[in-house]
Write a protein that holds these residues in place. Structure first.
Motif, PDB file in Angstrom:
ATOM      1  N   THR A 199      18.797   7.535  12.464  1.00  0.00           N
ATOM      2  CA  THR A 199      17.910   8.304  13.337  1.00  0.00           C
ATOM      3  C   THR A 199      17.021   9.250  12.544  1.00  0.00           C
ATOM      4  N   THR A 200      17.387   9.515  11.309  1.00  0.00           N
ATOM      5  CA  THR A 200      16.588  10.388  10.449  1.00  0.00           C
ATOM      6  C   THR A 200      16.934  10.118   8.998  1.00  0.00           C
ATOM      7  N   ALA A 201      16.049  10.513   8.129  1.00  0.00           N
ATOM      8  CA  ALA A 201      16.302  10.411   6.694  1.00  0.00           C
ATOM      9  C   ALA A 201      15.996  11.768   6.076  1.00  0.00           C
ATOM     10  N   LEU A 202      16.929  12.282   5.346  1.00  0.00           N
ATOM     11  CA  LEU A 202      16.709  13.562   4.674  1.00  0.00           C
ATOM     12  C   LEU A 202      15.999  13.311   3.349  1.00  0.00           C
ATOM     13  N   ILE A 203      14.990  14.095   3.099  1.00  0.00           N
ATOM     14  CA  ILE A 203      14.254  13.948   1.847  1.00  0.00           C
ATOM     15  C   ILE A 203      14.409  15.222   1.033  1.00  0.00           C
ATOM     16  N   GLY A 252       0.815  -1.214   0.000  1.00  0.00           N
ATOM     17  CA  GLY A 252       0.000   0.000   0.000  1.00  0.00           C
ATOM     18  C   GLY A 252       0.844   1.259   0.000  1.00  0.00           C
ATOM     19  N   GLN A 253       2.057   1.157  -0.548  1.00  0.00           N
ATOM     20  CA  GLN A 253       2.975   2.288  -0.575  1.00  0.00           C
ATOM     21  C   GLN A 253       3.519   2.501  -1.987  1.00  0.00           C
ATOM     22  N   SER A 254       4.051   3.696  -2.178  1.00  0.00           N
ATOM     23  CA  SER A 254       4.824   3.938  -3.399  1.00  0.00           C
ATOM     24  C   SER A 254       6.214   3.359  -3.161  1.00  0.00           C
ATOM     25  N   LEU A 255       6.982   3.211  -4.208  1.00  0.00           N
ATOM     26  CA  LEU A 255       8.343   2.708  -4.068  1.00  0.00           C
ATOM     27  C   LEU A 255       9.175   3.658  -3.202  1.00  0.00           C
ATOM     28  N   ALA A 256       8.981   4.958  -3.380  1.00  0.00           N
ATOM     29  CA  ALA A 256       9.708   5.938  -2.569  1.00  0.00           C
ATOM     30  C   ALA A 256       9.360   5.795  -1.090  1.00  0.00           C
ATOM     31  N   GLN A 257       8.094   5.575  -0.782  1.00  0.00           N
ATOM     32  CA  GLN A 257       7.681   5.405   0.609  1.00  0.00           C
ATOM     33  C   GLN A 257       8.296   4.147   1.210  1.00  0.00           C
ATOM     34  N   MET A 258       8.285   3.058   0.451  1.00  0.00           N
ATOM     35  CA  MET A 258       8.864   1.826   0.967  1.00  0.00           C
ATOM     36  C   MET A 258      10.367   1.993   1.183  1.00  0.00           C
ATOM     37  N   ALA A 259      11.027   2.694   0.285  1.00  0.00           N
ATOM     38  CA  ALA A 259      12.468   2.921   0.442  1.00  0.00           C
ATOM     39  C   ALA A 259      12.752   3.736   1.706  1.00  0.00           C
ATOM     40  N   LEU A 260      11.955   4.745   1.967  1.00  0.00           N
ATOM     41  CA  LEU A 260      12.124   5.529   3.195  1.00  0.00           C
ATOM     42  C   LEU A 260      11.857   4.674   4.436  1.00  0.00           C
ATOM     43  N   THR A 274       4.765   8.084   4.635  1.00  0.00           N
ATOM     44  CA  THR A 274       5.540   6.866   4.874  1.00  0.00           C
ATOM     45  C   THR A 274       5.324   6.342   6.289  1.00  0.00           C
ATOM     46  N   VAL A 275       5.177   7.232   7.253  1.00  0.00           N
ATOM     47  CA  VAL A 275       5.070   6.810   8.653  1.00  0.00           C
ATOM     48  C   VAL A 275       3.808   5.989   8.939  1.00  0.00           C
ATOM     49  N   LYS A 276       2.889   5.941   8.007  1.00  0.00           N
ATOM     50  CA  LYS A 276       1.683   5.125   8.187  1.00  0.00           C
ATOM     51  C   LYS A 276       1.994   3.632   8.141  1.00  0.00           C
ATOM     52  N   ASN A 277       3.143   3.266   7.539  1.00  0.00           N
ATOM     53  CA  ASN A 277       3.493   1.848   7.428  1.00  0.00           C
ATOM     54  C   ASN A 277       5.011   1.689   7.450  1.00  0.00           C
ATOM     55  N   LEU A 278       5.565   1.655   8.650  1.00  0.00           N
ATOM     56  CA  LEU A 278       7.007   1.502   8.812  1.00  0.00           C
ATOM     57  C   LEU A 278       7.429   0.062   9.096  1.00  0.00           C
ATOM     58  N   GLN A 279       6.460  -0.792   9.369  1.00  0.00           N
ATOM     59  CA  GLN A 279       6.775  -2.178   9.733  1.00  0.00           C
ATOM     60  C   GLN A 279       6.895  -3.069   8.498  1.00  0.00           C
ATOM     61  N   PHE A 280       7.846  -3.986   8.547  1.00  0.00           N
ATOM     62  CA  PHE A 280       8.025  -4.983   7.492  1.00  0.00           C
ATOM     63  C   PHE A 280       7.883  -6.367   8.108  1.00  0.00           C
ATOM     64  N   SER A 281       7.189  -7.240   7.405  1.00  0.00           N
ATOM     65  CA  SER A 281       7.136  -8.627   7.855  1.00  0.00           C
ATOM     66  C   SER A 281       8.457  -9.294   7.483  1.00  0.00           C
ATOM     67  N   SER A 282       8.748 -10.411   8.116  1.00  0.00           N
ATOM     68  CA  SER A 282       9.974 -11.131   7.780  1.00  0.00           C
ATOM     69  C   SER A 282       9.931 -11.587   6.325  1.00  0.00           C
ATOM     70  N   SER A 283       8.749 -11.912   5.839  1.00  0.00           N
ATOM     71  CA  SER A 283       8.590 -12.314   4.437  1.00  0.00           C
ATOM     72  C   SER A 283       8.929 -11.167   3.488  1.00  0.00           C
ATOM     73  N   LEU A 320      14.502   3.874   7.397  1.00  0.00           N
ATOM     74  CA  LEU A 320      14.212   4.262   8.781  1.00  0.00           C
ATOM     75  C   LEU A 320      14.185   3.080   9.745  1.00  0.00           C
ATOM     76  N   ARG A 321      14.059   1.859   9.245  1.00  0.00           N
ATOM     77  CA  ARG A 321      14.030   0.693  10.131  1.00  0.00           C
ATOM     78  C   ARG A 321      15.417   0.274  10.586  1.00  0.00           C
ATOM     79  N   GLN A 322      16.448   0.822   9.963  1.00  0.00           N
ATOM     80  CA  GLN A 322      17.824   0.495  10.338  1.00  0.00           C
ATOM     81  C   GLN A 322      18.135   1.110  11.705  1.00  0.00           C
ATOM     82  N   PRO A 323      18.642   0.321  12.654  1.00  0.00           N
ATOM     83  CA  PRO A 323      18.890   0.833  14.007  1.00  0.00           C
ATOM     84  C   PRO A 323      19.844   2.031  14.054  1.00  0.00           C
TER      85      PRO A 323
END
Length: 75
Positions: free
Chosen positions: A37-41, A19-27, A55-64, A31-34
């Motif tokens: 702390t921020t991403a410049l856009i 449910g995201q654009s490619l740009a949103q998924m990339a962000l 993008t903040v509406k869906n920051l979680q990724f399943s293991s799949s 952001l999931r990398q420990p």
């Protein structure tokens, strides 16, 4: 190259399934990398800022999903 285009198409299909654009998924992936702390856009239009903020509406990724991303990037 055609190989890179195929990779981008596969990532785009995964983003759409999330449910995201490619740009949103990339962000979200960045952001999931420990260590991150921020991403410049960058944006040349207000709509791009709105899209990036969504993008903040869906920051979680399943293991799949993470496995699929790694497989696509390795391929």
């Amino acid at each position: 190259t055609e190989k890179r285009l195929a990779c981008i198409r596969a990532l785009d299909a995964l983003a759409k399934a999330r449910g995201q654009s490619l740009a949103q998924m990339a962000l979200a992936w960045t952001l999931r990398q420990p260590a991150v702390t921020t991403a410049l856009i960058g944006a040349s239009k207000p709509e791009q800022v709105t899209d990036n903020v969504a993008t903040v509406k869906n920051l979680q990724f399943s293991s799949s999903e993470l496995e699929q991303i790694e497989k696509i990037l390795a391929g």
